[in-house]
Design a protein around this motif. Structure first.
Motif, PDB file in Angstrom:
ATOM      1  N   ASP A 156       0.869  -1.168   0.000  1.00  0.00           N
ATOM      2  CA  ASP A 156       0.000   0.000   0.000  1.00  0.00           C
ATOM      3  C   ASP A 156       0.910   1.225   0.000  1.00  0.00           C
ATOM      4  O   ASP A 156       1.696   1.421   0.939  1.00  0.00           O
ATOM      5  CB  ASP A 156      -0.901   0.002   1.236  1.00  0.00           C
ATOM      6  CG  ASP A 156      -1.891  -1.165   1.216  1.00  0.00           C
ATOM      7  OD1 ASP A 156      -2.377  -1.488   0.126  1.00  0.00           O
ATOM      8  OD2 ASP A 156      -2.155  -1.735   2.288  1.00  0.00           O
ATOM      9  N   VAL A 157       0.786   2.031  -1.031  1.00  0.00           N
ATOM     10  CA  VAL A 157       1.769   3.079  -1.252  1.00  0.00           C
ATOM     11  C   VAL A 157       1.090   4.442  -1.229  1.00  0.00           C
ATOM     12  O   VAL A 157      -0.010   4.624  -1.761  1.00  0.00           O
ATOM     13  CB  VAL A 157       2.480   2.883  -2.614  1.00  0.00           C
ATOM     14  CG1 VAL A 157       3.489   3.994  -2.843  1.00  0.00           C
ATOM     15  CG2 VAL A 157       3.137   1.529  -2.668  1.00  0.00           C
ATOM     16  N   ARG A 158       1.768   5.387  -0.620  1.00  0.00           N
ATOM     17  CA  ARG A 158       1.361   6.790  -0.685  1.00  0.00           C
ATOM     18  C   ARG A 158       2.554   7.588  -1.201  1.00  0.00           C
ATOM     19  O   ARG A 158       3.615   7.588  -0.588  1.00  0.00           O
ATOM     20  CB  ARG A 158       0.932   7.304   0.683  1.00  0.00           C
ATOM     21  CG  ARG A 158       0.415   8.755   0.661  1.00  0.00           C
ATOM     22  CD  ARG A 158      -0.090   9.148   2.033  1.00  0.00           C
ATOM     23  NE  ARG A 158      -0.686  10.480   2.023  1.00  0.00           N
ATOM     24  CZ  ARG A 158      -0.021  11.599   2.245  1.00  0.00           C
ATOM     25  NH1 ARG A 158       1.286  11.559   2.496  1.00  0.00           N
ATOM     26  NH2 ARG A 158      -0.640  12.765   2.228  1.00  0.00           N
ATOM     27  N   LEU A 159       2.347   8.234  -2.339  1.00  0.00           N
ATOM     28  CA  LEU A 159       3.425   8.987  -2.973  1.00  0.00           C
ATOM     29  C   LEU A 159       3.095  10.479  -2.979  1.00  0.00           C
ATOM     30  O   LEU A 159       1.972  10.875  -3.284  1.00  0.00           O
ATOM     31  CB  LEU A 159       3.632   8.527  -4.421  1.00  0.00           C
ATOM     32  CG  LEU A 159       4.288   7.168  -4.649  1.00  0.00           C
ATOM     33  CD1 LEU A 159       4.221   6.825  -6.128  1.00  0.00           C
ATOM     34  CD2 LEU A 159       5.727   7.177  -4.174  1.00  0.00           C
ATOM     35  N   GLN A 160       4.070  11.265  -2.657  1.00  0.00           N
ATOM     36  CA  GLN A 160       3.981  12.714  -2.808  1.00  0.00           C
ATOM     37  C   GLN A 160       5.087  13.151  -3.750  1.00  0.00           C
ATOM     38  O   GLN A 160       6.264  12.899  -3.489  1.00  0.00           O
ATOM     39  CB  GLN A 160       4.134  13.424  -1.461  1.00  0.00           C
ATOM     40  CG  GLN A 160       2.940  13.271  -0.537  1.00  0.00           C
ATOM     41  CD  GLN A 160       3.124  14.044   0.756  1.00  0.00           C
ATOM     42  OE1 GLN A 160       4.184  14.001   1.367  1.00  0.00           O
ATOM     43  NE2 GLN A 160       2.093  14.751   1.184  1.00  0.00           N
ATOM     44  N   THR A 161       4.704  13.791  -4.836  1.00  0.00           N
ATOM     45  CA  THR A 161       5.681  14.267  -5.815  1.00  0.00           C
ATOM     46  C   THR A 161       5.538  15.777  -5.964  1.00  0.00           C
ATOM     47  O   THR A 161       4.425  16.310  -5.968  1.00  0.00           O
ATOM     48  CB  THR A 161       5.480  13.600  -7.181  1.00  0.00           C
ATOM     49  OG1 THR A 161       4.147  13.858  -7.645  1.00  0.00           O
ATOM     50  CG2 THR A 161       5.683  12.090  -7.073  1.00  0.00           C
TER      51      THR A 161
END
Length: 307
Positions: A156-161
Motif C-alpha cells: 500500500d503506497v502513498r506517494l507525494q511528488t
C-alpha cells in the motif's frame, strides 16, 4: 594750502561720456559680431540636424512582439507519471502509466524586449501531487520468506511528488515584419521532491517503509519561439524549450512545447489560450535513489498585460 589738483600737479583727464552711453560705432560693431555668431550657431545646428537625420534609426519592432508583457493563469493537466524510489527494504517501482487525476497548475510568465531585437523571457510553474494506491515492488524483507534474496511483495503506497520550475533566458529575435523568430539561451532552476511511504506484505509478514528525496539544481536552457501577428490584436505563437543536466544529485531533462493564440479586446489587456506538453524525467542519486517521470499535457489560459 594748495589744492591737490592745482599748481604744479596735473589733474587726470576726465571723460566727457556717461557710462550709460556708448559710442555708436562701437554699438554697430557689437551688433555685427552678434549677427555673425548667430549665423554661425544656426549653421552648426543645421549641420548637426542633418547629421542626426543621416544616422540610422532604431529598427521598427515587429507587431508580433511587445516591449514588455506579463501573463498569469493556469495550466490544466492530466498527469501521467511514474516513480521509482529506493527504500530500506528495496526498490519500489510504480511503472510509468499512473494517473493522478486532473490538476490546475499556477503559472506566470513575462517577456522584456531590449534593443528592439533582443530580450529576456521568464517562466514559472509548480507541480505537486499526492497519489495513493497499491503497487508491486521488490523488497528484501530479511532476505525474503525463504531467507534467499529479495521477495516481490504487494504494498500500500502513498506517494507525494513535487516539482518547482523557473527559467530565465536571453533571446535574439529575427524579423521586423508580422513574423518574428527567436532563439534563446539561459538557465533553469528546478526543485525535485519525492516521498514514498507504505506497508509491504509477504504472506503474514508486514513491514513499514518510507523514503524521501529532495534536491534543487540549476541547469542550462535552450529556447525557440515563433510569433506571427494576423493583426496587432490577434497573434499566434509557438514555443519550445529544453533543459538537460547530466550530473549532480538531481539530474535529467525537462522539455516543453506549446502552440497558442493571443487576443487583445482592449489595447493593453488580452487573453492567451494554448495547448502544451511538458515532459519531465529527473533522477535523484544520493543516500536514496529516486526517479520522477511525469508527462503534463493540457491547455493553458492566461490573462496578459502588454506595454
Amino acid at each position: 594750502m594748495r589744492s591737490p589738483v592745482s599748481g604744479g600737479a596735473l589733474a587726470a583727464p576726465v571723460s566727457t561720456h556717461s557710462p550709460l552711453h556708448s559710442n555708436p560705432s562701437s554699438t554697430r560693431g557689437h551688433l555685427a559680431r552678434a549677427t555673425v555668431t548667430a549665423r554661425t550657431l544656426a549653421g552648426a545646428a543645421l549641420v548637426v540636424g542633418a547629421g542626426m537625420g543621416a544616422l540610422p534609426a532604431w529598427a521598427e519592432v515587429s507587431p508580433a512582439l511587445d516591449r514588455f508583457s506579463i501573463s498569469a493563469g493556469g495550466f490544466y493537466v492530466k498527469p501521467e507519471f511514474g516513480t521509482r524510489v529506493g527504500t530500506q527494504y528495496g526498490t519500489l517501482d510504480t511503472g510509468g502509466n499512473l494517473k493522478a487525476g486532473s490538476a490546475t497548475l499556477p503559472r506566470v510568465s513575462a517577456e522584456l524586449l531590449l534593443f528592439d531585437s533582443q530580450g529576456l523571457s521568464f517562466d514559472y510553474y509548480r507541480y505537486k501531487r499526492t497519489w495513493s494506491d497499491s503497487a508491486n515492488g521488490s523488497f528484501g524483507l530479511g532476505g525474503g520468506s525463504n531467507g534467499q534474496g529479495p521477495t516481490t511483495a504487494a504494498a500500500d503506497v502513498r506517494l507525494q511528488t513535487e516539482l518547482e520550475f523557473a527559467k530565465l533566458a536571453y533571446k535574439w529575435w529575427m524579423g521586423s515584419g508580422n513574423t518574428a523568430v527567436g532563439l534563446g539561451a539561459g538557465a533553469a532552476y528546478y526543485r525535485l521532491g519525492v516521498n514514498a511511504s507504505g506497508n509491504a506484505r509477504v504472506g503474514n509478514e508486514s513491514r513499514g517503509f518510507s523514503a524521501d528525496a529532495s534536491e534543487d539544481a540549476i541547469a542550462p536552457l535552450l529556447e525557440f519561439g515563433v510569433r506571427h501577428a494576423i493583426t496587432p490584436d490577434l497573434r499566434l505563437f509557438a514555443d519550445a524549450s529544453g533543459v538537460w543536466k547530466k550530473s549532480g544529485k538531481a539530474h535529467g531533462s525537462i522539455y516543453n512545447a506549446a502552440l497558442g493564440v493571443e487576443w487583445f479586446p482592449v489595447k493593453n489587456v488580452g487573453l492567451v489560450v494554448s495547448y502544451g506538453v511538458t515532459d519531465i524525467d529527473l533522477k535523484y542519486n544520493d543516500d536514496v535513489d529516486a526517479r520522477l517521470r511525469v508527462k503534463l499535457p493540457g491547455p493553458s489560459v492566461f490573462v496578459k498585460a502588454r506595454f
